[in-house]
Design an enzyme around this catalytic site. Structure first.
Site, PDB file in Angstrom:
ATOM      1  N   GLY A 265       0.813  -1.207   0.000  1.00 16.15           N
ATOM      2  CA  GLY A 265       0.000   0.000   0.000  1.00 16.15           C
ATOM      3  C   GLY A 265       0.844   1.254   0.000  1.00 16.15           C
ATOM      4  N   HIS A 299      -1.176   6.358   8.349  1.00 12.88           N
ATOM      5  CA  HIS A 299      -0.301   5.264   8.788  1.00 12.88           C
ATOM      6  C   HIS A 299       1.157   5.618   8.492  1.00 12.88           C
ATOM      7  CE1 HIS A 299       0.644   0.776   9.115  1.00 12.88           C
ATOM      8  NE2 HIS A 299       1.720   1.246   8.493  1.00 12.88           N
ATOM      9  N   GLU A 300       1.430   6.026   7.260  1.00 14.50           N
ATOM     10  CA  GLU A 300       2.813   6.343   6.883  1.00 14.50           C
ATOM     11  C   GLU A 300       3.312   7.580   7.624  1.00 14.50           C
ATOM     12  OE1 GLU A 300       4.209   3.948   5.320  1.00 14.50           O
ATOM     13  OE2 GLU A 300       2.232   3.045   5.035  1.00 14.50           O
TER      14      GLU A 300
END
Length: 846
Positions: A265, A299-300
């Site tokens: 992803g 998230h990143e």
């Protein structure tokens, strides 16, 4: 062999000998289509007289110079490692090589856009692949500064971890000399280069600095990049994490780049995050996909602190990096964006993934034993991400959110730019919360398996509860019982909806936990344990609550409570406790009223799996036809232009099985039939065509014609899937051979071919591939990189057959290959477990 290995013992020995100061890396990207020139200068200290090695996978090493002396490169380089002997206390090493471009997403990936012929490059280094681009001490605890100098076409964008400098132009060539990074691990360094389209912005961090922002994608996709929205989400994430962590963003800029043929992803390269191009929406996508993109962006971003600023010492704590980012991004999505139902999505997607992974024979403790790089590769799984994130959610419930965040902030402050182990984080959380976490950690993080919780109650003739307890069980092969912080919800009908009228939060431990607080209460229509989804455990409903839930699922007002019931019903189906045909009926009778996009998406996927592999073969064809009929009715009745309408049409196309279904698909494709609000765009056209191919109503000619009108990277992937969907043994064999026998296919063509291969109504068309697959396992493993080997062995396994013959073939292979690499055996063991579970479900459905 998939992945050139490094053991933990070797890494520990090397870290005891060497401390790295800096890398200067010069990359010349103008030397051709296959290789690029890589020149690495590393400065490091060592124990005087010691010997060690540096990692580098290359086509040719031209020279190795250590402390001014040129060494015999052919004698000390084996293509993976360069041996370094008689080191000084302070050393300077220069390695000049030709490194190789890849099309597997492992190293420096090279892609040629079929739309305009332009070349795009990007790096992907996690876990052990920076060594494919430059010589590196490839382990996370040997941090250093990295200064990249890149020579490339002058018209290109060149992006790395530090802000992009002005290039020095010489004719058609430019040279970009980047400033050194802070001390980081090699796996989060990055290079992205090519004629990318870019949109720029900025924000002000909590410490007053101006942080430049960039949003990049290929030029042929630029019209579809919604950069303003993504910048807005990024700003909200920055503000949320800086406030929660109490630590300002640690890097100098933040670029987000959507790159082609990405394996995952996204990847948390420091200040230079790469994402799959699937997140650039060239056509309509589900709301579930839009929400997932937001979670991934956050998230990143969370990794910039947890993983990049503070990094695990060794890969056994990989789970903590990913679990923290998964939990933190869900929290940020729910509290800082418009996607306030993110925890419902977490329950539907992450928990379902975690429970599935945790019931496989290959399950392992969250803190897994990582002996070497091969172990790391196979442990990028649902335990690392989903179970870990779920258990962190439970830990937050256990210590309290405020204490958890206080501990995390202290952890960042104490260990900035360093490497840590799990114990370092737990120590800060214990200090902040006052709760001892040693026993909790042992039970939750060092043991495998998932517990099952069920209510046990007695009710008198007046409906009054006279006894209430929660029973906890564990599977025989993983018998640990664990402490759970959870809530119990009482739901009753009010104004035609099942609404929660009472909630009790408590600690549960041991085989039975009495709940005297509920004695004397009137029994409600629905009792839901693990209300609000705090705990990580499978749940069961008591018999009366189950009847209420199944008859009134669509009437449960709270989306998270509905998701819990959906999950419990699917789990019982997978475990063979309830017939798959009942689950099919449950979905068809209730999905039309579901409001949550991810819940719809997951339930439809599970509906298809149940119909194709869990329903007994004697009623499978009838079930598939009935599912198709009902899905088309649901699509026809759904609100015009709604997410549900869009999902029902896609699911109908995926399971269409009759001439009438094919006629409907054809009429949608050619425009003679329409649904109000539904736009048949490029991607939906491929889905409709896929359904026609599945039914023999279209074939190679129609696929070629569609590809001619959409000859893009995405179009080529869809075409590969459609060709693999052609429902003949000959076409399935050709699809299998196109990726198993030929090494040139890209990673995404492999993935889409596997999807088409599995897309069948009559699975007998795959019977000839059972032997073909098992005969090819070892050769695939031996001849490909890890990512490609795994993609092939997962995508080409004819799982949808779900037959005893398939199970026997896999058992025979495992018996004959007991000495095979554990990572390879694990893939086949997991396949076999899935087939055996399907066979049990079929038997229950009989």
């Amino acid at each position: 062999m998939p992945g050139e290995n490094l053991t933990r013992a070797e890494a520990e020995e090397r870290a005891a000998l060497v401390q790295v100061e800096s890398y200067d890396i010069a990359l010349d990207l103008t030397t051709g289509d296959e290789v690029f020139r890589s020149t690495t200068t590393v400065r490091f200290t060592a124990q005087e007289g010691a010997s060690t090695f540096i990692d580098h996978i290359s086509r040719t090493v031209h020279s190795v110079t250590l402390n001014g002396t040129e060494l015999d490169a052919s004698a000390i380089n084996d293509g993976v490692r360069i041996q370094l002997d008689s080191l000084a206390s302070e050393n300077e090493l220069t390695v000049v090589s030709d490194a190789m471009y890849v099309n597997t997403g492992e190293g420096l990936h090279r892609f040629v856009d079929p739309v305009d012929g332009e070349v795009y490059l990007y790096s992907q280094f996690e876990v052990p692949d920076s060594r494919r681009v430059f010589a590196a001490f490839e382990q996370p605890d040997l941090k250093a500064t990295f200064a990249f100098t890149v020579t490339a076409p002058a018209t290109w964008q060149v992006v790395s971890n530090q802000p992009t400098p002005e290039p020095v132009i010489d004719g058609e060539t430019g040279t970009w000399a980047f400033e050194p990074t802070p001390r980081i691990s090699s796996y989060i360094t990055a290079l992205v280069a090519g004629p990318y389209s870019v949109v720029r912005s900025e924000l002000t961090s909590s410490d007053g600095r101006t942080i430049p922002l960039g949003m990049f994608c290929r030029a042929s996709l630029a019209e579809h990049l919604d950069a303003d929205y993504l910048f807005d989400i990024t700003r909200k994430g920055f503000a949320f994490f800086e406030q929660q962590f109490g630590v300002a963003y640690p890097f100098d800029k933040y670029d987000q780049l959507f790159v082609p043929e990405f394996n995952a992803g996204a990847m948390e390269n420091a200040g230079c995050v790469t994402f799959t191009e699937a997140y650039v929406f060239r056509a309509q996508v589900t709301d579930a996909m839009r929400e997932r993109r937001v979670v991934t962006v956050l998230h990143e971003l969370a990794h910039m602190w947890f993983g990049d600023l503070v990094t695990m010492k060794w890969w056994n704590d990989l789970w903590l990096n990913e679990s923290f980012a998964e939990w933190a991004s869900t929290l940020a999505t729910a509290e800082a964006t418009e996607w306030t139902g993110a925890w419902t999505t977490f329950q539907a997607m992450e928990k379902t993934w975690a429970y599935r992974q945790d019931q496989l024979p290959s399950t392992h403790p969250i803190v897994a034993e990582i002996r070497d790089l091969d172990d790391v590769q196979v442990n990028f799984d649902g335990i690392t991400y989903a179970k870990g994130g779920s258990v962190l959610k439970q830990l937050v419930a256990w210590v309290g959110l405020e204490s958890f965040m206080k501990g995390v902030g202290a952890y960042f402050g104490k260990h900035a730019w360093g490497n840590t182990e799990l114990s370092d984080l737990l120590a800060e959380l214990e200090t902040a919360s006052g709760r001892e976490l040693g026993d909790w950690s042992k039970l939750w993080l060092e043991t495998a398996g998932v517990n099952t919780l069920r209510p046990e109650l007695e009710v008198n003739d007046d409906g009054i509860i006279t006894a209430f307890s929660i029973a906890q069980t564990a599977p025989a092969d993983h018998p640990t019982l664990r402490p759970h912080r959870l809530a119990i919800g009482f739901y009753d009908v009010k104004h035609g909806r099942l609404r929660r009228k009472e909630r009790l939060e408590l600690d549960v431990d041991g085989p039975v936990t009495a709940v005297p607080q509920l004695v004397g209460h009137l029994r409600p229509a629905l009792i839901l344990i693990n209300d609000d989804d705090l705990a990580y455990a499978k749940i069961r409903l008591d018999e009366a609550s189950m009847q209420t839930a199944l008859s009134s699922l669509s009437e449960i007002e709270d989306p998270l409570a509905r998701a819990l019931v959906w999950g419990a019903a699917w789990d019982a189906t997978r475990d063979g406790e309830t017939p798959a045909s009942d689950y099919v009926d449950l979905v068809l009778d209730n999905i039309g009223a579901e409001t949550e996009s991810t819940t719809i998406r997951l339930a439809l996927a599970q509906l298809t799996q149940a119909a194709r592999t869990y329903v007994h073969p004697s009623r499978r064809a009838e079930t598939i036809e009935r599912v198709g009929d009902r899905l088309w009715k649901l699509a026809s009745k759904a609100a015009a232009g709604s997410d549900a309408q869009f999902q029902f049409v896609g699911a109908f196309a995926g399971i269409a099985s009759t001439p009438a279904h094919a006629e409907t698909l054809q009429s949608l494709l050619d425009g003679t039939r329409t649904l109000d609000g539904l736009t048949v765009d490029s991607d939906l056209r491929w889905q409709l065509l896929d359904g026609l191919v599945l039914n023999g109503a279209a074939g190679e000619a129609e696929i070629a014609a569609e590809l001619a009108s959409d000859d893009t990277a995405t179009g080529r992937q869809f075409a590969a899937r459609a060709r693999a969907t052609i429902p003949t043994k000959e076409a399935k064999e050709a699809a299998f051979a196109s990726v198993a026998d030929e090494a040139g296919a890209s990673n995404l063509i492999v993935r889409y071919t596997g999807l088409g291969l599995q897309h069948v109504t009559d699975a007998s068309v795959l019977t000839d591939l059972v032997a073909r697959y098992h005969d090819a396992i070892q050769s695939i493993w031996d001849s490909r990189t890890y990512q490609m080997a795994e993609g092939l062995l997962v995508g080409l396994y004819p799982a949808v057959l779900a037959s005893e013959e398939l199970a026997q073939a896999s058992r025979a292979w495992l018996a004959a290959n007991e000495s095979a690499v554990p990572a390879l055996r694990r893939i086949i063991i997991e396949h076999l477990a899935g087939v055996e579970r399907a066979l049990r479900a079929q038997q229950r459905d009989a």
